[in-house]
Motif scaffolding. Structure first.
Motif, PDB file in Angstrom:
ATOM      1  N   ASN A 254       1.033  -1.210  -0.087  1.00  0.00           N
ATOM      2  CA  ASN A 254      -0.150  -0.065  -0.099  1.00  0.00           C
ATOM      3  C   ASN A 254       0.996   1.205   0.220  1.00  0.00           C
ATOM      4  OD1 ASN A 254       0.766   0.566   2.545  1.00  0.00           O
ATOM      5  ND2 ASN A 254      -1.186  -0.191   3.503  1.00  0.00           N
TER       6      ASN A 254
ATOM      7  N   ILE B  56     -13.430   5.806  -5.960  1.00  0.00           N
ATOM      8  CA  ILE B  56     -12.226   5.456  -4.909  1.00  0.00           C
ATOM      9  C   ILE B  56     -12.186   5.643  -3.788  1.00  0.00           C
ATOM     10  CG2 ILE B  56      -9.531   5.636  -5.107  1.00  0.00           C
ATOM     11  CD1 ILE B  56     -10.563   4.467  -7.488  1.00  0.00           C
ATOM     12  N   ARG B  57     -12.837   6.562  -3.259  1.00  0.00           N
ATOM     13  CA  ARG B  57     -13.058   6.887  -1.834  1.00  0.00           C
ATOM     14  C   ARG B  57     -13.880   5.752  -1.069  1.00  0.00           C
ATOM     15  NH1 ARG B  57     -15.800  12.212  -1.070  1.00  0.00           N
ATOM     16  NH2 ARG B  57     -16.169  11.527   1.188  1.00  0.00           N
TER      17      ARG B  57
ATOM     18  N   ASN C 249      -6.420   9.307  -3.538  1.00  0.00           N
ATOM     19  CA  ASN C 249      -7.677   9.008  -2.702  1.00  0.00           C
ATOM     20  C   ASN C 249      -7.893   7.704  -2.308  1.00  0.00           C
ATOM     21  OD1 ASN C 249      -9.997  11.168  -3.226  1.00  0.00           O
ATOM     22  ND2 ASN C 249      -8.704  11.151  -5.118  1.00  0.00           N
ATOM     23  N   THR C 250      -6.804   6.908  -2.224  1.00  0.00           N
ATOM     24  CA  THR C 250      -6.730   5.645  -1.497  1.00  0.00           C
ATOM     25  C   THR C 250      -5.251   5.137  -0.963  1.00  0.00           C
ATOM     26  OG1 THR C 250      -7.296   3.475  -1.443  1.00  0.00           O
ATOM     27  CG2 THR C 250      -6.809   4.141  -3.600  1.00  0.00           C
ATOM     28  N   GLU C 251      -5.184   4.773  -0.029  1.00  0.00           N
ATOM     29  CA  GLU C 251      -3.702   3.956   0.272  1.00  0.00           C
ATOM     30  C   GLU C 251      -3.601   2.597  -0.394  1.00  0.00           C
ATOM     31  OE1 GLU C 251      -2.177   5.208   4.444  1.00  0.00           O
ATOM     32  OE2 GLU C 251      -4.441   4.974   4.801  1.00  0.00           O
ATOM     33  N   LYS C 252      -4.781   1.963  -0.812  1.00  0.00           N
ATOM     34  CA  LYS C 252      -4.591   0.630  -1.234  1.00  0.00           C
ATOM     35  C   LYS C 252      -3.646   0.348  -2.605  1.00  0.00           C
ATOM     36  CE  LYS C 252      -9.107  -0.704   0.960  1.00  0.00           C
ATOM     37  NZ  LYS C 252     -10.543  -1.150   0.773  1.00  0.00           N
TER      38      LYS C 252
ATOM     39  N   PRO D 110      -9.984   9.314   2.905  1.00  0.00           N
ATOM     40  CA  PRO D 110      -8.664   8.492   2.674  1.00  0.00           C
ATOM     41  C   PRO D 110      -7.621   9.473   3.537  1.00  0.00           C
ATOM     42  CG  PRO D 110     -10.116   8.522   0.864  1.00  0.00           C
ATOM     43  CD  PRO D 110     -10.752   9.568   1.577  1.00  0.00           C
TER      44      PRO D 110
ATOM     45  N   CYS E  41     -14.126   2.533  -2.111  1.00  0.00           N
ATOM     46  CA  CYS E  41     -13.159   1.356  -2.239  1.00  0.00           C
ATOM     47  C   CYS E  41     -12.374   1.454  -1.152  1.00  0.00           C
ATOM     48  CB  CYS E  41     -12.409   1.406  -3.655  1.00  0.00           C
ATOM     49  SG  CYS E  41     -13.364   1.039  -4.969  1.00  0.00           S
ATOM     50  N   ASP E  42     -11.900   2.699  -0.695  1.00  0.00           N
ATOM     51  CA  ASP E  42     -10.647   2.871   0.319  1.00  0.00           C
ATOM     52  C   ASP E  42     -11.596   2.457   1.668  1.00  0.00           C
ATOM     53  OD1 ASP E  42      -8.154   4.157   1.167  1.00  0.00           O
ATOM     54  OD2 ASP E  42      -9.409   5.174   2.535  1.00  0.00           O
ATOM     55  N   LYS E  43     -12.632   2.732   1.820  1.00  0.00           N
ATOM     56  CA  LYS E  43     -13.429   2.341   2.876  1.00  0.00           C
ATOM     57  C   LYS E  43     -13.868   0.913   3.022  1.00  0.00           C
ATOM     58  CE  LYS E  43     -15.517   3.346   6.804  1.00  0.00           C
ATOM     59  NZ  LYS E  43     -14.815   3.346   8.239  1.00  0.00           N
TER      60      LYS E  43
END
Length: 485
Positions: A83, A128-129, A165-168, A459, A131-133
């Motif tokens: 990540n 994307i936000r 918008n994500t760390e993934k 995120p 998905c991040d959650k």
């Protein structure tokens, strides 16, 4: 074909026997030796010529089986994606399974206005936000084609949105080598430099041959750049069974496998030991509608065969989950997407994309994304199988309760009831409580969840310095095209 459990590692499903996998491998090698591939990339052709391949008419290349064998020996059997914080997130090996979205849908099913419309940058950022959650979405792809971006910059702009918008981890699409180089630069900014990115890759590049039996210049260009930079590569046949690959599952596997193996050979000749993920993108052609379709039994069997070939080669595998042919998030969508998700997990496909795809991948549905997140959670619990250790067998608890008693007040229940899978999306109430709560359907609850995430979840951002660096990379790329479109 069979189902079983393996030494406490949960359930599994195998589509091919070892003998069938060998038969497909040998048939693919015969195709590569006798029919060959047309390769529209001079460096790749020269690499193959120098390695002992026979070349005719400038770019028709015939692969000796020895090159395939050598490539399989040098390719790593495991690939790890990290990540944005540099933490190992996806261990692509064995039968580990991970799930993520797809890329580049043309249409967005707006969960609030119910319109089917073009994607904007704001839509993709919001998606994307979400998905991040969602806890069971393990990686992201770009999800939608941007209608409010320069067409020449879409993949770059998509990546800038994803990484902020994500760390993934991500799987990315790039039009060409120059686009991939800019994406590498942006990812390097986000993780602390190119060496850190090589050591702990944040993304994998998806690139593919053109079936039947051709390698476009851009596809090989990206494959070679990725190999040089240590970026994991997925080189997957995007065939349509009955059109660009044979209509039989076995024939489609033979050709797709030949195309994947030829890509692997080129990749490993460029950088032996570079990370490579084996996969496919095959769909059967419905001869009534002339439409390539998801989720049919043949599509599921093809995926199982491809995963079994990956296991046969000891390579990480790539496939599908959570996608549908339906035009709206309805019963058909849930049935098809759930079948692909469950079977892909049982087959042990390491990294499965296209969760949220509708209408053969033309349209994206956030409702399907949220519902699929729950389906994946259910599936993951199923994969764990049954624990038969002494505590789980509960012999002492059964003795304590005895004939005619109940387990509600027993310490064994208090200790273990939370081990069971729970949902906060499906409704497990009785009819009276369900109606009192508004008689909401699963789709209604999914829309409520989307709204809640967008209202409450932010995120972890990249630094202002990284934002500025990403913006500079985008500006320089735009200047190469002569400024604003």
């Amino acid at each position: 074909m069979g189902v079983g459990s393996s030494h406490g590692n949960g359930l599994f499903f195998r589509t091919l026997t070892e003998k069938q996998a060998e038969e497909i491998h040998l048939a693919s090698c015969q195709i590569l030796e006798d029919t060959g591939m047309v390769i529209h990339h001079e460096e790749a052709v020269e690499l193959l010529r120098q390695a002992g391949a026979h070349v005719e008419k400038g770019n028709r290349v015939y692969f000796p089986s020895s090159l395939v064998k050598k490539a399989l020996q040098t390719a790593p059997s495991r690939v790890t994606l990290y990540n944005r914080q540099g933490e190992a997130a996806l261990h692509l090996e064995g039968s580990n399974v991970y799930f993520g979205t797809g890329s580049d849908t043309l249409n967005y099913l707006d969960p609030f206005t119910f319109e089917r419309r073009n994607w904007t940058k704001a839509d993709v950022a919001n998606a994307i936000r979400i998905c991040d959650k969602l806890p069971n979405i393990d990686f992201v792809m770009s999800m939608g084609l941007l209608s409010d971006a320069d067409p020449r910059m879409i993949n770059r702009e998509q990546y800038a949105i994803m990484v902020q918008n994500t760390e993934k981890p991500q799987v990315v699409i790039a039009e060409d080598g120059a686009t991939l180089q800019d994406i590498i630069e942006m990812a390097a900014c986000a993780v602390g430099g190119k060496e850190q990115l090589r050591h702990k890759p944040l993304f994998m590049i998806y690139t593919e041959p053109t079936s039947p039996l051709q390698h476009p210049k851009e596809s090989i260009e990206k494959l070679l750049i990725a190999a040089e930079n240590g970026v994991p590569s997925n080189f997957a046949c995007g065939g349509v069974a009955g059109a660009s690959v044979p209509t039989t599952v076995a024939g489609a596997l033979v050709q797709a496998n030949a195309e994947a193996l030829s890509g692997l050979v080129i990749h490993q000749l460029k950088a032996p030991g570079a990370p490579f993920v084996y996969g496919y993108g095959n769909s059967p052609l419905d001869m009534r509608s002339m439409q390539a379709v998801y989720g049919t039994p043949e599509a599921v069997l093809f995926q199982g065969g491809a995963v079994d070939l990956a296991h046969y080669y000891q390579l990480p595998s790539w496939g599908y989950a959570g996608c549908s042919n339906s035009k709206v998030c309805d019963e058909q969508a849930i049935a098809e997407s759930t079948m692909f998700t469950l079977m892909g997990a049982l087959q042990g496909c390491n990294i499965m994309h296209d969760v949220f795809y509708m209408e053969f991948g033309i349209t994206g549905s956030l409702e399907l994304l949220v519902i699929s997140n729950e389906v994946i959670g259910r599936t993951r619990r199923l994969l764990k199988g049954i624990n038969t250790d002494k505590e789980s067998l509960g012999v002492e608890a059964i003795k304590r309760v005895g004939p005619g008693g109940n387990f509600l007040g027993d310490e064994h229940t208090a200790k273990h009831f939370r081990d069971n899978w729970f949902t906060d999306l499906s409704d497990f109430n009785n009819y009276e409580n369900w109606t009192a709560d508004g008689s909401k359907t699963m789709i209604d609850r999914a829309r409520d969840r989307i709204k809640l995430i967008l209202e409450t979840h932010q995120p972890k951002p990249v630094s202002e310095e990284v934002k500025a660096q990403i913006e500079e990379i985008l500006s320089k790329a735009q200047e190469k095209f002569g400024g604003k479109f």
